[in-house]
Design a protein around this motif. Structure first.
Motif, PDB file in Angstrom:
ATOM      1  N   HIS A 200     -33.746 -22.958  21.735  1.00  0.00           N
ATOM      2  CA  HIS A 200     -34.899 -23.259  20.891  1.00  0.00           C
ATOM      3  C   HIS A 200     -36.024 -23.845  21.745  1.00  0.00           C
ATOM      4  O   HIS A 200     -35.773 -24.590  22.703  1.00  0.00           O
ATOM      5  CB  HIS A 200     -34.513 -24.250  19.796  1.00  0.00           C
ATOM      6  CG  HIS A 200     -33.772 -23.633  18.651  1.00  0.00           C
ATOM      7  ND1 HIS A 200     -34.391 -22.881  17.676  1.00  0.00           N
ATOM      8  CD2 HIS A 200     -32.455 -23.668  18.317  1.00  0.00           C
ATOM      9  CE1 HIS A 200     -33.494 -22.483  16.794  1.00  0.00           C
ATOM     10  NE2 HIS A 200     -32.311 -22.935  17.164  1.00  0.00           N
ATOM     11  N   LYS A 201     -37.266 -23.558  21.376  1.00  0.00           N
ATOM     12  CA  LYS A 201     -38.416 -24.044  22.133  1.00  0.00           C
ATOM     13  C   LYS A 201     -38.801 -25.467  21.760  1.00  0.00           C
ATOM     14  O   LYS A 201     -39.620 -26.095  22.437  1.00  0.00           O
ATOM     15  CB  LYS A 201     -39.610 -23.104  21.918  1.00  0.00           C
ATOM     16  CG  LYS A 201     -39.378 -21.685  22.441  1.00  0.00           C
ATOM     17  CD  LYS A 201     -40.593 -20.810  22.184  1.00  0.00           C
ATOM     18  CE  LYS A 201     -40.354 -19.390  22.705  1.00  0.00           C
ATOM     19  NZ  LYS A 201     -41.520 -18.503  22.437  1.00  0.00           N
ATOM     20  N   ASP A 202     -38.242 -25.965  20.672  1.00  0.00           N
ATOM     21  CA  ASP A 202     -38.589 -27.303  20.193  1.00  0.00           C
ATOM     22  C   ASP A 202     -37.411 -27.843  19.405  1.00  0.00           C
ATOM     23  O   ASP A 202     -36.460 -27.107  19.102  1.00  0.00           O
ATOM     24  CB  ASP A 202     -39.843 -27.225  19.308  1.00  0.00           C
ATOM     25  CG  ASP A 202     -40.527 -28.577  19.122  1.00  0.00           C
ATOM     26  OD1 ASP A 202     -39.974 -29.599  19.594  1.00  0.00           O
ATOM     27  OD2 ASP A 202     -41.610 -28.616  18.512  1.00  0.00           O
TER      28      ASP A 202
ATOM     29  N   SER B  72     -40.905 -24.898  15.958  1.00  0.00           N
ATOM     30  CA  SER B  72     -41.788 -23.875  16.510  1.00  0.00           C
ATOM     31  C   SER B  72     -41.678 -22.570  15.736  1.00  0.00           C
ATOM     32  O   SER B  72     -41.920 -21.489  16.292  1.00  0.00           O
ATOM     33  CB  SER B  72     -41.462 -23.640  17.991  1.00  0.00           C
ATOM     34  OG  SER B  72     -41.763 -24.774  18.767  1.00  0.00           O
TER      35      SER B  72
END
Length: 374
Positions: free
Chosen positions: A228-230, A251
């Protein structure tokens, strides 16, 4: 069941408080000035910094238990004590994730609550029929005093602490294998844990009251996903496919986890259909390939994992953040949502005009609206 609002500082989604067992176990709301009244969503407005208070008179039994640090999320762990339990005393198992002052102090609290005693709710309160509130008040007071002096009727909390890197935004126990739990950390990692040894230890603890185990146990998760990016909050286990999981982040991305030989294969290509943070996810209770999501963008989306990475249905449900959704367990065409402004909605997906697809066919052939029960 509302109370007058009280002034308070503007709250955030996550609040890391002090480690105060007495404060965390308190169940009495702060005393507010002015007469109490029921707050009506969509009618009454909250002023800047105001918060709603709960009414303790709405509960037959209300008691707080300290897990140490504040917890943003918890889940009840399914046990083998029976699905229908109406007689006291009660026992339940659960898991909760902390939001400690320092990241290294966090843990997952695996707990057992036993000897929970109370009374069944009367269809019509006796105080209303007999107009004798003094008797009820005295009786309630006597019960509280008796509980304070009689150790045998006090509820018991048994607690095991398992070290967790960073705060826990959300924790969920798998329905089919309750000892398997997933945590969404504020570090941006999703972790899957096997808490069988801790739950077995709690089950063998018996009714004896003992001091809280302050030891924080080291335990290695069985799977960690850092794709996951966040960080995120949305996570849900499938009720129909053992081990199937979806996780959503801030995100706007959603990832699918598929079980494979005691581990998970995670699709690195996300489902994308929201324009802001994904706040909650729920699998359909009747269709194994279908799940729903809600977002800060005010939308609810319905997805079919067999038809690509775009939503089958997208509904503008609210004018503010949609924080939570609940799929009807008896009529799968019905879904409820709760909004950041205090409003909620119940929608019949059969009334949504959209292109005909496999997803809609699966949903719309289910039971009648009269069977709705969230």
């Amino acid at each position: 069941m509302g109370r007058t609002v009280k002034k308070a500082g503007k709250s955030k989604k996550k609040t890391k408080g002090s480690k105060n067992p007495e404060a965390s176990s308190s169940v009495n709301p702060a005393v507010a000035s002015g007469p109490a009244k029921v707050w009506q969503p969509g009618v009454d407005e909250l002023e800047e910094g105001e918060e709603l208070q709960f009414d303790p008179e709405a509960y037959n039994y209300l008691r707080g238990f300290s897990t140490g640090w504040p917890c943003l999320s918890f889940d009840v762990v399914r046990d083998q004590l029976g699905l229908v339990r109406s007689e006291f005393p009660h026992t339940l198992y659960g898991v909760a994730g902390t939001q400690a002052e320092k990241a290294a102090w966090n843990y997952v609290a695996v707990f057992k609550l036993s000897n929970i005693k109370g009374k069944k709710r009367e269809p019509i309160p006796s105080s209303t029929v007999d107009a004798d509130t003094d008797v009820d008040s005295d009786s309630s007071s006597d019960e509280e005093e008796e509980e304070e002096t009689n150790e045998d009727i006090k509820p018991v909390l048994h607690l095991k602490k398992v070290a967790h890197v960073g705060g826990v935004n959300r924790i969920r126990s798998m329905t089919q294998q309750p000892h398997i739990c997933a945590t969404w950390g504020d570090t941006g990692h999703v972790q899957v844990w096997d808490f069988k040894s801790f739950l077995n230890s709690l089950a063998d603890s018996g009714p004896v009251v003992h001091k809280e185990d302050d030891k924080i146990h080291s335990h290695v998760p069985v799977k960690v996903f850092s794709g996951h990016k966040d960080e995120g909050y949305a996570i849900d286990w499938s009720p129909l496919v053992t081990g199937r999981l979806v996780t959503g982040d801030c995100s706007k991305c959603i990832h699918l986890w598929e079980p494979s030989l005691n581990t998970w294969e995670i699709d690195t290509k996300p489902f994308v259909g929201h324009s802001a943070s994904v706040e909650d996810l729920q699998w359909s209770p009747t269709e194994a390939a279908i799940f729903a999501s809600c977002s800060v963008d005010g939308k609810i989306c319905i997805w079919d994992i067999r038809t690509g990475k775009q939503p089958c249905i997208s509904i503008k449900a609210h004018n503010a953040d949609v924080n939570v959704i609940s799929w009807n367990r008896l009529a799968s065409c019905m879904i409820a949502s709760g909004c950041d402004d205090g409003s909620f909605s119940i929608r019949d997906l059969r009334l949504i005009k959209a292109s005909v697809c496999l997803c809609m066919h699966s949903i719309f052939r289910k039971k009648n609206i009269s069977e709705m029960a969230f």
